[in-house]
Design an enzyme around this catalytic site. Structure first.
Site, short mmCIF file in Angstrom:
data_model
loop_
_atom_site.label_atom_id
_atom_site.label_comp_id
_atom_site.label_asym_id
_atom_site.label_seq_id
_atom_site.Cartn_x
_atom_site.Cartn_y
_atom_site.Cartn_z
N ASP A 174 -49.82 -63.62 7.63
CA ASP A 174 -48.95 -62.81 8.46
C ASP A 174 -49.61 -61.45 8.67
O ASP A 174 -50.03 -60.81 7.71
CB ASP A 174 -47.60 -62.63 7.75
CG ASP A 174 -46.43 -62.85 8.67
OD1 ASP A 174 -46.37 -62.15 9.70
OD2 ASP A 174 -45.57 -63.69 8.35
N ASP A 221 -46.74 -60.54 13.77
CA ASP A 221 -45.31 -60.27 13.70
C ASP A 221 -44.83 -59.32 14.81
O ASP A 221 -45.51 -58.35 15.14
CB ASP A 221 -45.03 -59.63 12.32
CG ASP A 221 -43.57 -59.32 12.09
OD1 ASP A 221 -42.78 -60.26 12.01
OD2 ASP A 221 -43.23 -58.11 12.00
N GLU A 242 -37.68 -63.72 26.88
CA GLU A 242 -36.66 -63.06 27.68
C GLU A 242 -35.71 -64.16 28.16
O GLU A 242 -36.14 -65.21 28.62
CB GLU A 242 -37.35 -62.37 28.86
CG GLU A 242 -36.60 -61.21 29.43
CD GLU A 242 -35.82 -61.63 30.66
OE1 GLU A 242 -34.58 -61.51 30.62
OE2 GLU A 242 -36.44 -62.09 31.62
N HIS A 300 -37.98 -67.91 8.51
CA HIS A 300 -37.31 -67.06 7.52
C HIS A 300 -36.30 -66.09 8.14
O HIS A 300 -35.69 -65.32 7.42
CB HIS A 300 -38.38 -66.27 6.76
CG HIS A 300 -39.20 -65.40 7.69
ND1 HIS A 300 -40.05 -65.93 8.64
CD2 HIS A 300 -39.27 -64.06 7.84
CE1 HIS A 300 -40.61 -64.94 9.32
NE2 HIS A 300 -40.15 -63.80 8.86
N ASP A 301 -36.17 -66.11 9.47
CA ASP A 301 -35.25 -65.20 10.14
C ASP A 301 -34.04 -65.90 10.76
O ASP A 301 -33.16 -65.23 11.31
CB ASP A 301 -35.98 -64.45 11.29
CG ASP A 301 -36.92 -63.38 10.77
OD1 ASP A 301 -36.68 -62.85 9.66
OD2 ASP A 301 -37.91 -63.08 11.47
#
Ligand SMILES: [Ca+2]
Length: 573
Positions: free
Chosen positions: A112, A219, A297, A361-362
């Protein structure tokens, strides 16, 4: 293996494919994977001890979430030193060992990279906040305060932080200025319009590439570029106070996503093509790769994804595709998206590598967002789509969101109805104490209930388990040239609730057929079925092949070998 030597040179493969094509990527959240020293937090030696388990899933690439030195205000996404290892995760020697053992098993390791912001404890920020004059003074986004009509100090504009929806500006007493933090106030945004910042981040990339890592997951890239005039964000006309998250009160049209971000990213991707990292350029399967995190978007997701190829070499970079979270679990929107997205990629370049994920993880766990049957069908879709398939650790066990008592909440974010802890609970390895994750009295997040009866060890011996399904899918993907490198063609069937697509390469044609509906259905395919390869149901209930007709149970997903035909991208039989 000698951990002190760079582990990159391996026995060269004579494959003419890149590893990213058709990769099975396994995302590890290090805090929750395996604790090796009994402190209740997962660590790098713990991961190394589980590499054989990962390999057995058919994984060929591991993505590690951050393990860098950090005060852990955002659990490692607040980096205090980009070129180190936090003691809680181990040492640099532990990292070298993990990298070497990963390569030894013929898997890639990507790490990451968090370029948008650092920790407030990073040396760059400490120097930047100390003085308006020093060499680091312009490395972050500093602005003078404004004053309201009563003469009170107010932030420079109305931008909000992503984690809590409060002002994205924090007052600093030393500099007597505000600094911008698009995320937590302990995560100040770097100033990417400063070329010294860009130079420094490319140095970080080279540090890890020199060690032998195979690439990066980058990220939160949208926030790297914002309106330099710091114009207010526009109000969101669809915002419902008290219902929507506070962050969604605004449209974020100026605080992130300015097109300069694509120039920054292509500058980063160029590092992957520097001579030093093409040392095995005869073997393109060793090409380094980076994948960027940006949620699309809403109204124009395909335009959003394709923008990331502006100025970008698709051989070394790709945007994450988050439709696995964005789209409802229905055949029609998926059919429409897959058809349009893959046509757009094909038109741009044959070198484009797509990527799919249904968990990270989000986001709430896949098996909590969908029913068990649907989550199994999603696994089949994930592992038969083109490009890179990302499995979030624990999803291969059908892990659900954990229940976090208020006194054990860890996540600083209040978004998404109470933070991201539920999807970050420890891996369920066995029926032992703490599910075999740790010998500690208390683990950093509580272990999910029910692990005594369902865990990696118990699922290994159950052919109807999630783990067995994922292992079969991983093996199939690795052995199938069509699934890894084949073309993609979406078919419209009479039944709108059934999705059908064919992956084809040479003489191998594999159809994935998914019944999204809750009733059994018999479909007429535009090609003949040769044999059933896999079903989400047990062997006894497996769909029976009958020439072009295929019977599907409710929510069933099947993979079958089909006869090449003009309809599915092959020569007519
Ligand atoms: Ca530990």
């Amino acid at each position: 293996m000698d951990p002190s030597s760079p582990s990159r040179p391996r026995a060269p493969h004579l494959s003419h494919y890149r590893w990213s094509e058709g990769a099975v990527v396994y995302q590890i959240y290090p805090r929750s994977f395996q604790d090796s020293n009994g402190d209740g937090v997962g660590d790098l030696p713990g991961i190394t001890s589980r590499l054989d388990y990962i390999k057995a899933l058919g994984v060929n690439t591991i993505w590690l979430s951050p393990f860098y030195p950090s005060p852990m205000a955002d659990f490692g996404y607040d980096v205090a030193d980009y070129c180190g290892v936090d003691p809680i995760f181990g040492t640099m020697a532990d990292f070298d060992e993990l990298l070497s053992e990963t390569h030894h098993r013929d898997m890639q390791l990507i790490i990451d990279l968090v370029p948008n912001h650092t920790s407030d404890e990073h040396a760059w920020f400490k120097a930047s906040r100390a003085s308006r004059e020093g060499p680091y003074s312009d490395w972050y986004v500093w602005r003078d305060a404004k004053q309201d009509e009563n003469g009170n100090r107010v932030p420079p504009n109305n931008w909000l932080d992503v984690l809590n929806g409060e002002s994205a500006w924090e007052w600093d007493e030393t500099r007597q200025q505000y600094y911008l933090h698009s995320f937590h106030k302990r995560q100040p945004d770097l100033n990417w319009s400063n070329h010294k910042v860009r130079h420094a981040m490319k140095k970080v990339m080279r540090f890890w590439l020199d060690k032998g890592v195979d690439g990066f997951r980058v990220d939160a890239v949208y926030w790297m570029s914002k309106d330099p005039l710091l114009t207010d964000d526009d109000p969101n006309p669809d915002y419902q106070p008290g219902v929507s998250e506070p962050y969604h009160a605004l449209l974020h049209n100026n605080s992130c996503g300015w097109p300069v971000v694509y120039a920054y990213l292509s500058e980063m991707a160029d590092v992957l093509k520097e001579e030093a990292y093409l040392d095995h350029h005869r073997f393109i399967d060793r090409q380094r790769f980076m994948i960027t995190e940006a949620y699309p978007e809403h109204n124009h997701p395909i335009v959003s994804y394709m923008m990331f190829y502006v100025g970008m070499d698709p051989r070394v970079a790709a945007p994450f595709n988050f439709e696995g979270f964005e789209l409802p679990w229905q055949a029609q929107p998926w059919r429409r998206f897959l058809r349009r997205f893959h046509r757009a990629l094909e038109q741009f370049s044959a070198a484009c590598v797509s990527s799919y994920a249904f968990g990270n993880h989000d986001k709430p766990r896949l098996a909590s967002r969908l029913s068990r049957e649907q989550a199994r069908a999603a696994a089949v879709m994930l592992m038969t789509l083109p490009g890179m398939s990302f499995i979030y650790n624990g999803d291969e066990l059908g892990m659900k969101n954990g229940v976090i008592p208020p006194e054990q909440v860890q996540d600083p974010s209040t978004q998404n109805g109470g933070g991201r802890d539920p999807e970050r609970t420890p891996m369920l390895w066995s029926a032992e104490r703490n599910a075999g994750f740790s010998t500690a009295e208390q683990t950093w997040l509580p272990v999910n209930v029910g692990y005594e009866t369902s865990n990696a060890l118990s699922q290994e011996h159950d052919p109807a388990s999630f783990l067995s399904l994922y292992r079969s899918l991983g093996t199939l993907r690795n052995e199938s040239v069509a699934l890894r490198h084949g073309s993609m063609r979406v078919h419209k069937l009479e039944q709108p609730e059934v999705l059908c697509y064919v992956r084809a390469k040479d003489r191998e044609h594999l159809a994935t057929v998914i019944n999204f509906g809750d009733t059994a259905v018999t479909v007429e395919l535009p090609f003949a079925v040769r044999r059933s390869v896999l079903s989400t149901l047990t062997q006894e209930q497996m769909a029976t092949a009958d020439e072009k007709r295929l019977k599907l149970e409710p929510f069933e997903a099947v993979i079958c070998a089909v006869a090449p035909s003009e309809q599915n991208g092959g020569p007519a039989a």
